[in-house]
Enzyme design. Structure first.
Site, PDB file in Angstrom:
ATOM      1  N   LYS A  37       1.028  -1.095   0.038  1.00 14.70           N
ATOM      2  CA  LYS A  37       0.068   0.037  -0.078  1.00 14.70           C
ATOM      3  C   LYS A  37       0.949   1.139  -0.202  1.00 14.70           C
ATOM      4  O   LYS A  37       1.684   1.452   0.746  1.00 14.70           O
ATOM      5  CB  LYS A  37      -0.893  -0.085   1.345  1.00 14.70           C
ATOM      6  CG  LYS A  37      -1.916  -1.254   1.471  1.00 14.70           C
ATOM      7  CD  LYS A  37      -2.623  -1.350   2.386  1.00 14.70           C
ATOM      8  CE  LYS A  37      -1.624  -2.148   3.571  1.00 14.70           C
ATOM      9  NZ  LYS A  37      -2.226  -2.701   4.696  1.00 14.70           N
ATOM     10  N   ASP A  63      -8.755  12.313   7.413  1.00 14.84           N
ATOM     11  CA  ASP A  63      -8.138  11.483   8.295  1.00 14.84           C
ATOM     12  C   ASP A  63      -7.809  10.154   7.802  1.00 14.84           C
ATOM     13  O   ASP A  63      -8.604   9.391   7.206  1.00 14.84           O
ATOM     14  CB  ASP A  63      -9.237  11.293   9.489  1.00 14.84           C
ATOM     15  CG  ASP A  63      -8.940  10.495  10.767  1.00 14.84           C
ATOM     16  OD1 ASP A  63      -7.727  10.158  10.613  1.00 14.84           O
ATOM     17  OD2 ASP A  63      -9.521  10.286  11.672  1.00 14.84           O
ATOM     18  N   ASP A  69      -6.152  -0.608   6.956  1.00 16.28           N
ATOM     19  CA  ASP A  69      -7.185  -1.766   7.465  1.00 16.28           C
ATOM     20  C   ASP A  69      -8.425  -1.792   6.468  1.00 16.28           C
ATOM     21  O   ASP A  69      -8.794  -2.589   5.876  1.00 16.28           O
ATOM     22  CB  ASP A  69      -7.673  -1.599   8.728  1.00 16.28           C
ATOM     23  CG  ASP A  69      -6.534  -1.939   9.700  1.00 16.28           C
ATOM     24  OD1 ASP A  69      -5.570  -2.581   9.285  1.00 16.28           O
ATOM     25  OD2 ASP A  69      -6.558  -1.366  10.768  1.00 16.28           O
TER      26      ASP A  69
END
Length: 115
Positions: A37, A63, A69
């Site tokens: 990622k 945010d 996840d």
């Protein structure tokens, strides 16, 4: 294997994401998928010498808590639904991008993510 850039570089001791992915792939079982990622640069995957990259869309970041996840959930959900590797990456990127650009959090469904 689902890692972020920092994790892949730290674990492998390599200087680039590409070199880290090759290091990780050599240590994985045949057919294993190494996913890295890459934040605003999207996500990349390596499987049996094949490299797939999906860029991230430009979003106004609110945010980033839980972005990794959230990516994992979108990616794995799509993969389990039979998506190609590229489409699974695309789903992970889409779900995470929508999440980090919203407050309160907003998630997109896999159907929307794969459009």
């Amino acid at each position: 294997m689902l890692l972020n850039e920092i994790e892949s570089l730290s674990l492998s001791g390599e200087q680039t994401v590409e070199a880290a992915a090759m290091w990780l792939a050599k240590r994985a079982k045949p057919g294993a998928i190494v996913v890295i990622k890459r934040g605003g640069d999207g996500a990349s995957a390596w499987r049996d010498g094949e490299v797939t990259h999906v860029p991230a869309p430009a979003v106004a970041v609110i945010d980033t808590t839980g972005a990794g996840d959230t990516f994992n959930a979108g990616y794995l959900g799509a993969l389990l639904d039979g998506a190609t590797l590229e489409d699974a990456l695309r789903a992970g990127v889409a779900v995470a991008s929508a999440a980090i650009a919203s407050s309160p959090r907003r998630y997109v469904s896999l159907d929307v993510a794969l459009r």
